[in-house]
Design a protein around this motif. Structure first.
Motif, PDB file in Angstrom:
ATOM      1  N   SER A 144       0.849  -1.196   0.000  1.00 22.68           N
ATOM      2  CA  SER A 144       0.000   0.000   0.000  1.00 22.68           C
ATOM      3  C   SER A 144       0.885   1.247   0.000  1.00 22.68           C
ATOM      4  O   SER A 144       2.095   1.171   0.200  1.00 22.68           O
ATOM      5  CB  SER A 144      -0.917   0.003   1.222  1.00 22.68           C
ATOM      6  OG  SER A 144      -0.162   0.048   2.421  1.00 22.68           O
ATOM      7  N   TYR A 189       5.586   3.720  -1.716  1.00 19.16           N
ATOM      8  CA  TYR A 189       4.933   2.403  -1.698  1.00 19.16           C
ATOM      9  C   TYR A 189       5.669   1.509  -0.697  1.00 19.16           C
ATOM     10  O   TYR A 189       6.901   1.444  -0.696  1.00 19.16           O
ATOM     11  CB  TYR A 189       5.016   1.807  -3.102  1.00 19.16           C
ATOM     12  CG  TYR A 189       4.488   0.416  -3.266  1.00 19.16           C
ATOM     13  CD1 TYR A 189       3.123   0.164  -3.376  1.00 19.16           C
ATOM     14  CD2 TYR A 189       5.360  -0.668  -3.353  1.00 19.16           C
ATOM     15  CE1 TYR A 189       2.640  -1.124  -3.558  1.00 19.16           C
ATOM     16  CE2 TYR A 189       4.892  -1.960  -3.543  1.00 19.16           C
ATOM     17  CZ  TYR A 189       3.529  -2.179  -3.638  1.00 19.16           C
ATOM     18  OH  TYR A 189       3.066  -3.452  -3.823  1.00 19.16           O
ATOM     19  N   GLU A 210       4.243  -1.214  -8.936  1.00 21.00           N
ATOM     20  CA  GLU A 210       3.045  -1.244  -8.093  1.00 21.00           C
ATOM     21  C   GLU A 210       2.716   0.127  -7.511  1.00 21.00           C
ATOM     22  O   GLU A 210       1.550   0.410  -7.210  1.00 21.00           O
ATOM     23  CB  GLU A 210       3.232  -2.251  -6.944  1.00 21.00           C
ATOM     24  CG  GLU A 210       3.393  -3.688  -7.373  1.00 21.00           C
ATOM     25  CD  GLU A 210       4.824  -4.055  -7.732  1.00 21.00           C
ATOM     26  OE1 GLU A 210       5.067  -5.228  -8.054  1.00 21.00           O
ATOM     27  OE2 GLU A 210       5.691  -3.170  -7.696  1.00 21.00           O
ATOM     28  N   GLU A 214      -0.985   1.751  -7.624  1.00 18.79           N
ATOM     29  CA  GLU A 214      -1.703   2.222  -6.438  1.00 18.79           C
ATOM     30  C   GLU A 214      -2.082   3.695  -6.565  1.00 18.79           C
ATOM     31  O   GLU A 214      -3.141   4.115  -6.086  1.00 18.79           O
ATOM     32  CB  GLU A 214      -0.840   2.009  -5.179  1.00 18.79           C
ATOM     33  CG  GLU A 214      -0.682   0.557  -4.773  1.00 18.79           C
ATOM     34  CD  GLU A 214      -2.001  -0.084  -4.392  1.00 18.79           C
ATOM     35  OE1 GLU A 214      -2.787   0.553  -3.668  1.00 18.79           O
ATOM     36  OE2 GLU A 214      -2.253  -1.215  -4.845  1.00 18.79           O
ATOM     37  N   LYS A 217      -5.108   3.820  -8.574  1.00 19.17           N
ATOM     38  CA  LYS A 217      -6.248   3.353  -7.784  1.00 19.17           C
ATOM     39  C   LYS A 217      -6.793   4.478  -6.895  1.00 19.17           C
ATOM     40  O   LYS A 217      -8.005   4.585  -6.672  1.00 19.17           O
ATOM     41  CB  LYS A 217      -5.831   2.162  -6.921  1.00 19.17           C
ATOM     42  CG  LYS A 217      -6.990   1.487  -6.193  1.00 19.17           C
ATOM     43  CD  LYS A 217      -6.508   0.339  -5.321  1.00 19.17           C
ATOM     44  CE  LYS A 217      -5.992  -0.805  -6.148  1.00 19.17           C
ATOM     45  NZ  LYS A 217      -5.664  -1.988  -5.296  1.00 19.17           N
TER      46      LYS A 217
END
Length: 537
Positions: A144, A189, A210, A214, A217
């Motif tokens: 996350s 991250y 990633e 994120e 997102k």
């Protein structure tokens, strides 16, 4: 320093203060104090004694006790912490093996060295408790995005304060030449959270693919709600990136949703990534179609996919070559990462030249080996024949479709092809035997004479040698050196042996030699399949 009534309550106050500062359980600090006092007492009474300290959680009173355990006569080793049943009768009624006798002992006077040792024990325990707390708090947050403030920079690595914990943003996880000053806000991250006896446990990254996923997102509600999926991300951090998206709702355009009104959504991500340019690409299950999308903005004329080799050839117009490759190969490199395929790019002129060269090579092969004239050899190539094996073992009917070929001519062609192949096989086996190859390897099913010759040249002379080979040594593979993929050539790679085929051949050789029990191997495979099915369920 004695533990007197004057400073008993101070122990609890100190424990609570430390616990509040480090955000850990006060009980853990008290336990650390008990252990440190017990160590100090052992240095006073004797290291072999089992001295324990208990601090009352309400009053702060420290009680020192000596513990002795009843053991069998023949097991008595430590006379200070153990005694026999007979000896225990002086202190206990009806003692039995395993009983424990506890007696209180006077508190100890702690000198300067003992006090310093106790302090070190407490600090160590507190550090361990703090690390455990951080791990438990952040272990489920890996994957996350988190915000923090820069605490300091050490040798290019940035220490980030996350509020109650510290994380490290390593030099190679920063975008380009990012630099930070103390107090700067940073978003990153959480790449990994792991237990370590010393040092940082939380590792951050701003270069991970990633991280971009994120960020999208957070900016695109349709991704957060699962209407749009991010299927793949490839990045050249700080410079350019490609992201593949797909929509599960036919009324929603995945690319348009990610771009946002006047580019507002994608621009927010670009700003966070220091101006990194982002190509948003529609995902497609069909790999060639997806690759054409991935190579945008270049136009593609033709795509040839080799699924077994995991390679793909792309033909582009001559004027599109530099655009398809990109600056320093960036565009094709990112497209390769996005599709997980090795991409060879060539112009239409190069492809035409290559096809002409292949046509000429195959024509010459048939002319030289089958004693044909150029016209007849060209007819074979035009009908799709690429090698002698196809001519030798194809159904006769497939040769009869060629203009001017009757049954007699077809049989003659196949006879010539088989004679040539037999001669080549004999020459290869003779060469292998001269190199010392043994019958165990020659008789092994699945190896052609040419393969045996290639193995012999590489020093593989018998079935035992073959069984010790790794699959990549036979079929070839790729390794990563300094971030670059490097090709490892396999001995049997020129013969089109895949990695799976090499694995099967090596395992079969080990079974033939008795090194592996086929029943045990099957049981292991069944167990792995069962575990996989349970995991999926």
């Amino acid at each position: 320093m004695a533990i007197t009534s004057a400073n008993q309550l101070e122990l609890l106050q100190t424990a609570e203060a430390v616990a509040r500062e480090k955000m850990i359980d006060p009980g853990l600090v008290v336990e650390a104090m008990e252990e440190s006092l017990a160590r100090a007492a052992k240095s006073r009474y004797g290291a072999e004694m089992d001295i324990r300290v208990s601090i009352d959680r309400r009053t702060g009173k420290a009680t020192f006790t000596r513990v002795r355990t009843v053991v069998e006569d023949e097991l008595l080793e430590n006379y200070q912490a153990e005694f026999t049943v007979e000896q225990a009768k002086q202190y206990m009624e009806n003692p039995e093996v395993g009983d424990v006798f506890v007696e209180e002992v006077p508190p100890v006077e702690m000198g300067r060295i003992a006090a310093q040792s106790a302090k070190q024990v407490i600090l160590q325990k507190v550090r361990e408790a703090e690390r455990d707390r951080q791990y438990e708090e952040f272990k489920d947050r890996a994957g996350s995005i988190i915000n923090g403030s820069v605490k300091r920079e050490e040798f290019g690595n940035v220490i980030v304060d996350l509020g109650g914990a510290e994380a490290v943003l390593r030099r190679n996880d920063k975008i380009g030449r990012e630099s930070y000053r103390s107090g700067d806000r940073v978003r990153a991250y959480i790449k990994e959270v792991r237990r370590e006896p010393r040092g940082h446990q939380i590792f951050l990254s701003r270069t991970a693919p990633e991280f971009m996923a994120e960020l999208f997102k957070m900016e695109v509600p349709e991704i957060y709600d699962g209407i749009i999926d991010i299927k793949a991300v490839a990045r050249d951090p700080g410079s350019r990136a490609k992201i593949a998206v797909i929509s599960h709702d036919g009324s929603i355009d995945p690319v348009g949703a990610c771009v946002g009104m006047r580019g507002s959504r994608v621009q927010a991500v670009v700003n966070e990534l220091q101006g990194e340019k982002i190509d948003i690409i529609p995902w497609n299950e069909d790999q060639p179609t997806f690759l054409v999308n991935a190579l945008q903005p270049a136009e593609v004329s033709k795509v040839v996919l080799d699924e077994e080799a995991g390679k793909i050839e792309v033909v582009v117009p001559d004027e599109q070559l530099s655009l398809a490759i990109g600056r320093r190969g960036q565009n094709v490199r990112l497209a390769s990462q996005l599709t997980a395929l090795d991409i060879d790019i060539m112009t239409e002129a190069e492809e035409s030249e290559r096809r002409q060269k292949e046509f000429e090579e195959r024509t010459k092969l048939f002319m030289d080996t089958l004693d044909l004239d150029e016209f007849f050899a060209q007819l074979l190539v035009s009908e799709g024949f690429t090698n002698l094996e196809e001519v030798a073992y194809v159904e006769v009917d497939e040769l009869l479709v060629i203009d001017g070929v009757d049954e007699g001519t077809a049989n003659e062609l196949q006879a010539r092809a088989r004679d040539y192949i037999d001669a080549q096989n004999k020459a290869a086996l003779d060469a292998a035997r001269e190199l010392g190859v043994q019958d165990s390897l020659v008789a092994f099913e699945g190896l052609t004479p040419q393969m045996i010759e290639a193995l012999a040249k590489d020093g593989v002379l018998n079935l035992e040698d073959f069984a010790t080979c790794a699959d990549w040594e036979l079929a070839g593979g790729w390794t990563s050196v300094n971030g670059e993929r490097v090709k490892d050539d396999g001995v049997l790679e020129p013969f089109g042996i895949s990695l799976e085929e090499a694995q099967d051949m090596v395992m079969t050789a080990r079974i033939v030699l008795g090194w592996v029990d086929p029943e045990e191997l099957q049981a292991e495979e069944d167990g792995e399949e069962g575990a996989s099915e349970e995991a999926e369920a």
